[in-house]
Design a protein around this motif. Structure first.
Motif, mmCIF file in Angstrom:
data_model
loop_
_atom_site.group_PDB
_atom_site.id
_atom_site.type_symbol
_atom_site.label_atom_id
_atom_site.label_comp_id
_atom_site.label_asym_id
_atom_site.label_seq_id
_atom_site.Cartn_x
_atom_site.Cartn_y
_atom_site.Cartn_z
ATOM 1 N N ARG A 179 0.826 -1.220 0.000
ATOM 2 C CA ARG A 179 0.000 0.000 0.000
ATOM 3 C C ARG A 179 0.854 1.262 0.000
ATOM 4 O O ARG A 179 0.578 2.221 -0.720
ATOM 5 N N LEU A 215 -3.490 -13.409 -4.398
ATOM 6 C CA LEU A 215 -3.520 -12.269 -5.309
ATOM 7 C C LEU A 215 -2.173 -11.581 -5.454
ATOM 8 O O LEU A 215 -2.063 -10.582 -6.189
ATOM 9 N N LEU A 223 -1.424 -10.924 -8.924
ATOM 10 C CA LEU A 223 -2.275 -10.036 -9.716
ATOM 11 C C LEU A 223 -1.977 -8.565 -9.481
ATOM 12 O O LEU A 223 -2.481 -7.708 -10.190
ATOM 13 N N LEU A 224 -1.186 -8.255 -8.455
ATOM 14 C CA LEU A 224 -0.795 -6.863 -8.249
ATOM 15 C C LEU A 224 0.185 -6.477 -9.342
ATOM 16 O O LEU A 224 0.800 -7.330 -9.977
ATOM 17 N N GLU A 269 -9.088 -8.845 1.126
ATOM 18 C CA GLU A 269 -7.871 -8.070 1.320
ATOM 19 C C GLU A 269 -7.231 -7.737 -0.033
ATOM 20 O O GLU A 269 -7.162 -8.601 -0.902
ATOM 21 N N LEU A 270 -6.746 -6.512 -0.174
ATOM 22 C CA LEU A 270 -6.042 -6.048 -1.366
ATOM 23 C C LEU A 270 -6.968 -5.745 -2.534
ATOM 24 O O LEU A 270 -6.492 -5.373 -3.608
ATOM 25 N N ASP A 283 -8.559 -3.245 -3.009
ATOM 26 C CA ASP A 283 -8.352 -1.837 -3.373
ATOM 27 C C ASP A 283 -7.050 -1.620 -4.136
ATOM 28 O O ASP A 283 -6.853 -0.591 -4.763
ATOM 29 N N LEU A 284 -6.115 -2.585 -4.052
ATOM 30 C CA LEU A 284 -4.806 -2.389 -4.684
ATOM 31 C C LEU A 284 -4.722 -2.968 -6.084
ATOM 32 O O LEU A 284 -3.760 -2.739 -6.812
ATOM 33 N N LEU A 285 -5.720 -3.746 -6.477
ATOM 34 C CA LEU A 285 -5.729 -4.254 -7.851
ATOM 35 C C LEU A 285 -6.067 -3.098 -8.790
ATOM 36 O O LEU A 285 -6.602 -2.073 -8.366
#
Lengths: 328, 328
Positions: A251, A270, A273-274, B269-270, B272-274
């Motif tokens: 973040r 995931l 996938l970032l 979780e995460l 929002d970061l994708l």
């Protein structure tokens, strides 16, 4: 049992024999007792029955946090092995509090579990010695037992971090930071050791300002990261010590101007996938749980011999974030 | 107890009084009995002691999968409430198998839990009626009880999906697909109902090919998604029925040529970061667990009255994926 005996027209001993599936009772009598039990709505009471046999067919699992995505698959794996052995599972979270760990462990023992699997929060398990001497099989997992010798299933934490830091060095980094969990946690200090060893092996200095150990709370992680990225000698790469820290680091870095290389300990859903994908040292929490539970049941099945120490390896998964070159 | 009595030089009844903290024993005698207990390494046996009092101070939690990120915080919340009431927690995963749910529930009852919290896999809980009649407090959570009336804590699933689908409609979509879990799962059919209601409210047709209910296994989700995105009337937006499906859908759409709008049930979780961030209908699994556990302990504390049904609301979190306009 008196009511059942009266209704079936048999003695108390006969009811006991039927309930405990002992020999020496005719089929007719068994059927009569069973009919009386059914008619009276008799509820089987495993507690009393199992206590008489000296086993409760239950085990206790104490871990740090049931809600942590690292421990969730570990718990499930323990549960599956327990189920295969027809055992029920008590679970509890220590919340990284050694007093709470002890309270849970002793509460499980007072409830007569046959065995325990413990992710230690405490570094002194001598309080468990009387229980273990009394026959409670015990396996420590993820972190070693403190002050006692016992079965343990661990990950090679230092080795995993060495691999991750060497990977960052191979991509050209010299100023590499380490952000870890609280230093009283064994895995946290082991991972710090791996970092220091890898830096030393690459003949790189470690500035005090590049290392931070403490709670994984997002606020602390954020401010420590911002500190490491500022100043006259900012880090160009980071190794972060567990999945809770990684999530916050991702973040923070997403809002940071320059690309910063990142490798985290523990894989997470995931991560691939970032953008960039997050490179990690992955360990297998389900395998840790399964290995510990199998060892526990081998002990319960009578396996003797000195305590075992099983060490599992982590491995690097490169996805992009750990392959970013230094930019300043 | 005989050994303790002999060593302390008191009668069996006195030992019993001391162990059960009953009145009528002098401090001197208590100390003598305690010393004998300590000297003999006597282990307190809560099973026997609690059974005599009729309470075991333990509750059982049966859910679908301990390792599922939706159930992990629910479990932890139940654990915290149990802990505040000095209760221990048995946990077990039904793995969405009604026979396994029943087996676990009855095993917990045989172990004399005081109460049960159940995420149903079964749609028929009449097997629990004798246990409930015998005093086992029971609360169903996430999904309702089947064929019996009982305390329930649920999320308004249909309402949540209506909100999510209306959001997609508001962004211009007409061909909206729905990909859900197996139709025997109550939450899955409720969510499908919400989808159909929202489409009807917008006067939009629903083609059979736009709806798919089944296992959340990645392979099935992938092939169903690819099917919906191909053909003469491909969907331009998708509502997906839970976090397991969302994760696979995000993977599939990341490799798909055109942008497709996506709203998923359950936050993760995460999300929002994708890129784009994933828009979801969020429910609060910890709140579900906490509410269910509090209701259970109110019952155990003697709260009478007819069964309660608590319904919690989900809410939309818009992060980008649900706001993509139709592209074909």
């Amino acid at each position: 049992m008196k009511d059942v005996a009266a209704r079936a027209g048999v003695g108390l001993k006969t009811v006991s024999r039927v309930v405990n599936e002992e020999a020496g009772v005719t089929e007719t009598t068994i059927a009569r007792v069973q009919a009386a039990i059914d008619a009276l709505g008799f509820r089987r009471n495993d507690s009393a029955r199992l206590l008489r046999k000296g086993r409760t067919a239950s085990i206790g699992l104490v871990l740090e946090d049931l809600a942590d995505p690292f421990y969730a698959p570990l718990s499930r794996a323990v549960e599956e092995v327990a189920r295969a052995h027809a055992n029920l599972l008590f679970t509890g979270s220590s919340a990284e509090d050694s007093a709470r760990e002890q309270e849970l462990v002793l509460a499980f023992c007072a409830r007569r579990v046959d065995g325990l699997i413990v992710v230690p929060a405490s570094d002194d398990h001598r309080y468990l010695e009387p229980e273990m001497a009394a026959g409670v099989a015990t396996v420590f997992v993820d972190r070693p037992a403190g002050q006692i010798t016992a079965d343990e299933v661990l990950t090679d934490n230092a080795g995993g971090v060495r691999e991750g830091v060497a990977h960052l060095v191979a991509h050209g980094h010299r100023r590499i930071g380490f952000l870890g969990d609280r230093p009283h946690i064994h895995t946290a200090t082991e991972r710090l050791r791996g970092y220091r060893e890898a830096m030393a092996a690459a003949a790189l200095p470690v500035h005090d300002s590049w290392v931070s150990m403490g709670p994984t709370a997002p606020d602390r992680v954020r401010s420590e990261l911002e500190r490491m990225l500022a100043g006259p000698e900012p880090v160009t790469a980071l190794f972060v010590g567990n999945n809770r820290i990684t999530v916050t680091a991702v973040r923070v870095l997403a809002r940071y101007g320059r690309p910063v290389a990142l490798v985290g300990f523990d894989d997470f859903e995931l991560a691939d996938l970032l953008r960039p994908g997050i490179s990690v040292i992955a360990q297998d929490p389900a395998l840790l749980g399964r290995t510990a539970a199998r060892l526990l049941f081998r002990r319960l099945d009578g396996a003797a011999g000195p305590p075992h120490r099983v060490e599992l390896s982590g491995h690097l998964i490169a996805r992009g974030s750990g392959e970013i070159p230094p930019t300043h």
